[in-house]
Every structure is written in C-alpha cells, then in structure tokens.
Design an enzyme around this catalytic site. Structure first.
Site, PDB file in Angstrom:
ATOM      1  CE  LYS A   8      -3.527  -2.807   2.082  1.00  0.00           C
ATOM      2  NZ  LYS A   8      -4.817  -2.875   2.749  1.00  0.00           N
ATOM      3  CG  HIS A  91      -6.381  -3.138  -3.129  1.00  0.00           C
ATOM      4  ND1 HIS A  91      -6.968  -2.365  -2.155  1.00  0.00           N
ATOM      5  CD2 HIS A  91      -5.821  -4.193  -2.494  1.00  0.00           C
ATOM      6  CE1 HIS A  91      -6.754  -2.937  -0.973  1.00  0.00           C
ATOM      7  NE2 HIS A  91      -6.062  -4.046  -1.155  1.00  0.00           N
ATOM      8  CD  GLU A  93      -6.616  -0.335   0.924  1.00  0.00           C
ATOM      9  OE1 GLU A  93      -5.511  -0.141   0.381  1.00  0.00           O
ATOM     10  OE2 GLU A  93      -6.755  -1.056   1.937  1.00  0.00           O
ATOM     11  CB  SER A 193      -7.212  -9.598   8.581  1.00  0.00           C
ATOM     12  OG  SER A 193      -7.723  -8.272   8.598  1.00  0.00           O
TER      13      SER A 193
HETATM   14  P1  PGA Z   1      -4.569  -6.581   5.097  1.00  0.00           P
HETATM   15  O1  PGA Z   1      -4.685  -6.041   3.575  1.00  0.00           O
HETATM   16  O2  PGA Z   1      -3.781  -7.865   5.030  1.00  0.00           O
HETATM   17  O3  PGA Z   1      -3.857  -5.489   5.833  1.00  0.00           O
HETATM   18  O4  PGA Z   1      -5.965  -6.816   5.572  1.00  0.00           O
HETATM   19  C1  PGA Z   1      -4.877  -6.912   2.507  1.00  0.00           C
HETATM   20  C2  PGA Z   1      -4.972  -6.120   1.228  1.00  0.00           C
HETATM   21  O5  PGA Z   1      -5.571  -5.047   1.251  1.00  0.00           O
HETATM   22  O6  PGA Z   1      -4.456  -6.537   0.177  1.00  0.00           O
END
Ligand code: PGA
Length: 231
Positions: A8, A91, A93, A193
């Site tokens: 990210k 993604h 986001e 997660s």
């Molecule tokens: P996270 O993110 O493992 O912090 O939940 C996964 C991702 O967004 O690819």
C-alpha cells in the site's frame, strides 16, 4: 502457492532497499512464489535489490493507455521498462477511494496483460453486500470484466476483512474461491487480515492458492512466516 505482499502507501525507497536485500538473503521455500508490491517510487530500488532472484516485483496499479495526458498515472509499458514483473489491479481501496469501476478494472487488466505484465486482479464484496446475500452476484459482476489468461491471478478480498483484523473463515474463503474458479480457471489468492497465525488454516483449503497480504507483509519476519507456512 503464491504469497504477495501489498505494501500500500508504505515504505519509500530508503526503506525498500534494505527490506528487499534482507528478503533476497532470506531462506524462502522453493515451492512458493513470492511477490512484493511496493509504491511506484519504490519499484526501482526493489527491482534492483531483487534482481536475479525468484521474488517478483509488482506495481499496485497501472493505466490502460500506453502514454497520454493522464496526470498521476503510470502505464504498463513504463512498468515493463523499469523491470517490473506484474501489477495489482482493482484493489478495493482503489475502488472505494479513487473511483475505480469494474469497467476501468477491465481496461487496466487487459492493457497490463497485453504489455506482458502478470496481473493480480482484486475482487470482493463489502460487509453490506454480504449481509444482503449479494456476495455471489457481486463477485460474478466483478469477474465478468476479467479475461481467461495464463498470466492472470485473482485475489478474493472481502472488503470487510481488509485491515480490520476480521478474516473470512476458511470455509467462506473456500466457498468464494470455488465460485471464482467456476468462472475462471485461474489461481485464487485470499486477502484480508492474513497473518502468520491464521495462514495455515486458510492454506489448508483446497481452492486457496496463496495470499495477498497487506499489513503483515510490512514486517519481514511476519511476511517470511507466512511464506513459510505449511497447511
Ligand atoms: P490486510 O490487507 O492484510 O492489511 O488486511 C490486505 C490487502 O488489502 O491486500
């Protein structure tokens, strides 16, 4: 098994170089493909530090045009020129905060594959969609823009599990992955997660071909622990 670390907007060039050198020197299982996805500005040091290794460097996004008046965007051919091996696309986001749609995801995936990049395309339902019983319809809609391609991997990332500490149960992941595989014959990663503590149970599911790891990929030891996890 494929384990991809999605950094990210973390780790600038100064942090990327030593991290990738340490990854280079780490003992990685031979049967696991390892990928890191640094921010654009950190791709060059990552490519340099990991040159000649099996670890793949992926971008986090790429534009559909080869070049043009698209301020703030980067094209697939530019990534290729830098020595980048592949890219994430779609993604959640990007979808949530930057107006990414199924249509633009499809265009980005198509351009990246055409340029010779491998692609990890991300799909997943929100909590409201799951509660409304719409998970299957949402996944089918998001999958409809993706082509069948040997260089495509799909990451199933339930939006409610990303960065929240809430993981889908291994059974939920298995069910969603089975649906994805009934539409496209591609490897499917689970994301949301993933940590060293829950990786083995997820990897034990027959349809889970690896993980897209966010937070837990930023720390070398926890990323390595996930890469070394045996189901
Ligand atoms: P996270 O993110 O493992 O912090 O939940 C996964 C991702 O967004 O690819």
């Amino acid at each position: 098994m494929l384990i991809a670390g999605n950094w990210k907007m973390f780790k600038g060039p100064d942090e990327t170089a030593p991290f990738c050198h340490a990854l280079r020197n780490a003992d990685l299982p031979e049967d696991v493909d390892v990928v890191v996805c640094p921010p654009f500005v950190s791709l060059a040091p990552a490519v340099q530090a990991l040159a000649g290794t099996e670890v793949g460097v992926f971008a986090q996004n790429c534009h559909w045009a080869d070049e043009g008046a698209f301020t703030g965007e980067v094209s697939a051919s530019m990534l290729k020129e830098l020595g980048v091996y592949g890219t994430l696309v779609g993604h959640s986001e990007r979808r949530q905060y930057f107006g990414e749609t199924d249509k633009t995801v499809g265009r980005r995936v198509e351009a990246a594959l055409a340029a010779g990049l491998d692609v990890i395309a991300c799909i997943g339902e929100t909590e409201a969609e799951r509660e409304a019983g719409e998970t299957e319809a949402v996944l089918r809609r998001q999958l409809a823009v993706l082509p069948q391609d040997d260089d495509l991997v799909v990451a199933y990332e339930p939006v409610w599990a990303i960065g929240t500490g809430k993981t889908a149960t291994p059974e939920m992941a298995q069910e969603a992955h089975a649906l994805i595989k009934s539409v496209l014959d591609v490897p499917v990663l689970y994301g949301g997660s993933v940590k060293p503590e829950n990786a083995a149970d997820l990897f034990a599911q027959g349809h889970v071909d690896g993980a897209l790891v966010g937070g837990a990929s930023l720390d070398l030891e926890s990323f390595l622990a996930i890469c070394r996890t045996r189901s």
